[in-house]
Design a protein around this motif. Structure first.
Motif, short mmCIF file in Angstrom:
data_model
loop_
_atom_site.label_atom_id
_atom_site.label_comp_id
_atom_site.label_asym_id
_atom_site.label_seq_id
_atom_site.Cartn_x
_atom_site.Cartn_y
_atom_site.Cartn_z
N GLY A 126 3.02 9.91 -8.17
CA GLY A 126 3.62 9.22 -9.15
C GLY A 126 4.38 7.90 -8.42
O GLY A 126 4.33 7.75 -7.20
N PHE A 127 5.14 7.17 -9.20
CA PHE A 127 5.82 5.85 -8.46
C PHE A 127 6.61 6.25 -7.50
O PHE A 127 6.67 5.37 -6.62
N LYS A 128 7.33 7.36 -7.74
CA LYS A 128 8.34 7.71 -6.68
C LYS A 128 7.84 7.93 -5.51
O LYS A 128 8.78 8.07 -4.40
N ASP A 129 6.68 8.39 -5.34
CA ASP A 129 6.05 8.70 -4.27
C ASP A 129 5.35 7.75 -3.43
O ASP A 129 4.98 7.82 -2.25
N ILE A 130 5.39 6.50 -3.79
CA ILE A 130 4.60 5.45 -3.22
C ILE A 130 5.84 4.55 -2.35
O ILE A 130 6.92 4.19 -2.55
N ILE A 131 5.40 4.44 -1.09
CA ILE A 131 6.40 3.65 -0.13
C ILE A 131 6.06 2.22 -0.26
O ILE A 131 5.07 1.53 -0.14
N GLY A 132 7.35 1.66 -0.57
CA GLY A 132 7.30 0.15 -0.77
C GLY A 132 6.73 -0.68 -2.19
O GLY A 132 6.49 0.35 -3.20
N HIS A 133 6.22 -1.43 -2.10
CA HIS A 133 5.58 -2.23 -3.51
C HIS A 133 6.37 -2.21 -4.66
O HIS A 133 6.09 -2.04 -5.73
N GLU A 134 8.01 -2.36 -4.46
CA GLU A 134 8.81 -2.21 -5.33
C GLU A 134 8.64 -3.36 -6.56
O GLU A 134 8.87 -2.94 -7.86
N GLN A 135 8.42 -4.61 -6.36
CA GLN A 135 7.90 -5.54 -7.28
C GLN A 135 7.12 -5.00 -8.25
O GLN A 135 7.19 -5.41 -9.26
N ASN A 139 -4.60 -7.03 -6.21
CA ASN A 139 -5.25 -7.48 -5.11
C ASN A 139 -4.54 -7.53 -3.85
O ASN A 139 -3.51 -7.77 -3.50
N GLY A 140 -5.38 -6.92 -2.66
CA GLY A 140 -4.87 -6.74 -1.41
C GLY A 140 -5.80 -6.08 -0.50
O GLY A 140 -6.73 -5.73 -0.94
N PRO A 141 -5.48 -5.74 0.87
CA PRO A 141 -6.34 -5.39 1.80
C PRO A 141 -6.73 -3.87 1.43
O PRO A 141 -6.08 -3.15 0.75
N ASP A 142 -7.72 -3.48 1.98
CA ASP A 142 -8.41 -2.35 2.05
C ASP A 142 -7.06 -1.31 2.55
O ASP A 142 -6.58 -1.68 3.40
N LYS A 143 -6.92 0.01 1.98
CA LYS A 143 -6.13 1.02 2.19
C LYS A 143 -4.45 0.52 2.04
O LYS A 143 -3.47 1.06 2.50
N SER A 144 -4.13 -0.51 1.31
CA SER A 144 -3.00 -1.37 1.17
C SER A 144 -2.29 -0.46 -0.18
O SER A 144 -1.11 -0.80 -0.18
N GLY A 145 -2.70 0.50 -0.78
CA GLY A 145 -1.96 1.13 -1.83
C GLY A 145 -2.41 0.74 -3.16
O GLY A 145 -1.59 1.10 -4.06
N LYS A 146 -3.73 -0.01 -3.40
CA LYS A 146 -3.99 -0.32 -4.81
C LYS A 146 -4.19 0.92 -5.81
O LYS A 146 -3.82 0.63 -6.83
N SER A 163 1.25 2.71 15.60
CA SER A 163 0.76 2.71 14.37
C SER A 163 1.11 1.57 13.47
O SER A 163 0.45 0.96 13.03
N VAL A 164 2.34 1.51 13.34
CA VAL A 164 3.13 0.43 12.69
C VAL A 164 2.61 -0.97 12.90
O VAL A 164 2.47 -1.89 12.05
N ALA A 165 2.60 -1.09 14.43
CA ALA A 165 2.38 -2.69 15.08
C ALA A 165 0.97 -2.98 14.42
O ALA A 165 0.67 -4.16 14.30
N PHE A 166 -0.23 -1.96 14.44
CA PHE A 166 -1.41 -2.28 14.26
C PHE A 166 -1.66 -2.12 12.52
O PHE A 166 -2.46 -3.20 12.17
N ALA A 167 -0.96 -1.62 11.85
CA ALA A 167 -0.96 -1.74 10.45
C ALA A 167 -0.63 -2.95 9.70
O ALA A 167 -1.03 -3.18 8.76
N GLN A 168 0.37 -3.59 10.08
CA GLN A 168 0.84 -4.89 9.66
C GLN A 168 1.04 -4.80 8.30
O GLN A 168 0.69 -5.53 7.26
N GLY A 169 2.05 -3.66 7.89
CA GLY A 169 2.57 -3.62 6.42
C GLY A 169 1.65 -2.66 5.72
O GLY A 169 1.83 -2.81 4.53
N ASN A 170 0.49 -2.29 6.17
CA ASN A 170 -0.70 -1.54 5.53
C ASN A 170 -0.28 -0.08 5.59
O ASN A 170 -0.54 0.41 6.49
N VAL A 171 0.39 0.72 4.40
CA VAL A 171 0.76 2.06 4.76
C VAL A 171 -0.61 3.08 4.96
O VAL A 171 -0.57 3.99 5.93
N GLY A 172 -1.66 2.71 4.18
CA GLY A 172 -2.87 3.48 4.20
C GLY A 172 -3.46 3.29 5.75
O GLY A 172 -3.79 4.27 6.25
N LYS A 173 -3.45 2.16 6.18
CA LYS A 173 -4.05 2.00 7.56
C LYS A 173 -2.96 2.58 8.60
O LYS A 173 -3.44 3.28 9.68
N ALA A 174 -1.73 2.70 8.35
CA ALA A 174 -0.85 3.26 9.59
C ALA A 174 -0.93 4.77 9.25
O ALA A 174 -0.92 5.30 10.43
#
Length: 329
Positions: A3-12, A33-40, A192-203
């Motif tokens: 659900g929305f409450k389980d999603i990290i970030g993407h508040e807007q 619209n966003g990179p692969d694994k970014s939470g779409k 992991s965070v350094a390489f993910a560049q803000g992409n939770v799925g990739k992290a």
């Protein structure tokens, strides 16, 4: 399904969806619209679940019959478009699974929701077929187009959809999430965070991947010893790098982070901002034996290597030029 409450970030984006529900101003078509694994997909599914929830709140209750069906991907009015061809969503896929189906009223829900993943794979005929439906949709229809490249859509589709661009998630949030959810060390989370560049799925993928750890160790070891490698040994080194050919961009990114650490330490003499803190002895050594110009030259060579590989320049030639630059600087 989250659900929305389980999603990290993407508040807007979450706020946008929840306001649309509160104000009863649901669009007939959205582009995520966003990179692969970014939470779409998580965002699309959370929105679809909330829209169909029998308790009619801004968050799926995850307890009603509809939410339970949605959670197991069995909600009859949440439809996932599929395609047989790996690289193409054809006009037949759109016509049979969306255009011809959308005229049938929802089975038991207020909306009939279509989730089209990898929507950038729609060819022009498929986009034109979809356009006809988007122009005159039934009142109950909601189409969610998930894509890594919204600019590949026809201008007429873009103009009729609400476009929501996925933004990078704050590193601090991802790091805390990885450490609490996957119980990994702070060092592994930092990498992991350094390489993910803000992409939770990739992290998540990086932090739980044995392959990534192996890749990282290989790239770091090469960066450490490249200056002592003789020219006649470069062929064997290239052969070793070739084992990671399918993940070569990640391999080169690891090297870029290594040399950025070297550059940062040379400039600040501070280890706190480094990613590869546990290799501080080697970072100090390289920083003292390298010039600012030389490190910058290596970083540019790494970027150039990625561009050349994307352009299908011969792998061995690209690697040889890169290794020579690393060795000489």
């Amino acid at each position: 399904m989250a659900g929305f409450k389980d999603i990290i970030g993407h508040e807007q984006i979450i706020e946008h969806f929840q306001n649309a529900i509160i104000l009863d101003k649901i669009s007939h078509a959205y582009i995520l619209n966003g990179p692969d694994k970014s939470g779409k997909m998580m965002l699309a599914e959370a929105f679809a679940t909330a829209l169909q929830c029998e308790k009619k709140g801004t968050e799926g209750c995850m307890e009603c019959h509809s939410c339970k069906q949605a959670s197991s991907h069995n909600q009859p009015d949440i439809i996932y478009l599929t395609h047989e061809k790996i690289n193409t969503i054809s006009v037949d896929d759109i016509r049979k699974q969306l255009n011809q189906d959308i005229i049938i009223k929802p089975y038991a829900s207020p909306y009939k929701i279509y989730i089209v993943d990898e929507a950038e794979k729609m060819n022009q005929q498929a986009q034109n077929a979809l356009l006809k439906t988007i122009e005159e949709p039934p009142a109950y229809a909601v189409i969610l187009l998930l894509t890594t490249n919204a600019d590949s859509f026809l201008p007429t589709i873009l103009s009729r959809c609400i476009r929501l661009n996925i933004k990078p998630v704050d590193d601090v949030k991802i790091r805390a999430f990885l450490m609490s959810k996957y119980l990994i060390t702070d060092y592994q989370a930092d990498i992991s965070v350094a390489f993910a560049q803000g992409n939770v799925g990739k992290a998540i993928q990086l932090s739980t991947s044995e392959h990534f750890n192996e890749l990282k160790d290989s790239a770091v070891q090469l960066a450490k010893r490249i200056k002592s490698v003789d020219v006649y040994e470069l062929g064997e080194v290239i052969k070793q790098i070739g084992e990671y050919k399918m993940s070569i961009n990640d391999y080169l990114d690891i090297m870029m982070v290594w040399y950025r650490d070297v550059l940062m330490y040379k400039a600040t003499m501070d280890i706190n901002g480094l990613i590869f803190k546990e290799h501080i002895y080697d970072i100090k050594k390289q920083a003292s034996n390298s010039s600012y110009h030389g490190i910058q030259k290596i970083l540019k060579a790494l970027e150039k290597a990625k561009i050349r590989l994307t352009a299908n320049v011969n792998f061995d030639i690209v690697m040889e030029l890169l290794l020579l630059t690393m060795k000489e600087n």
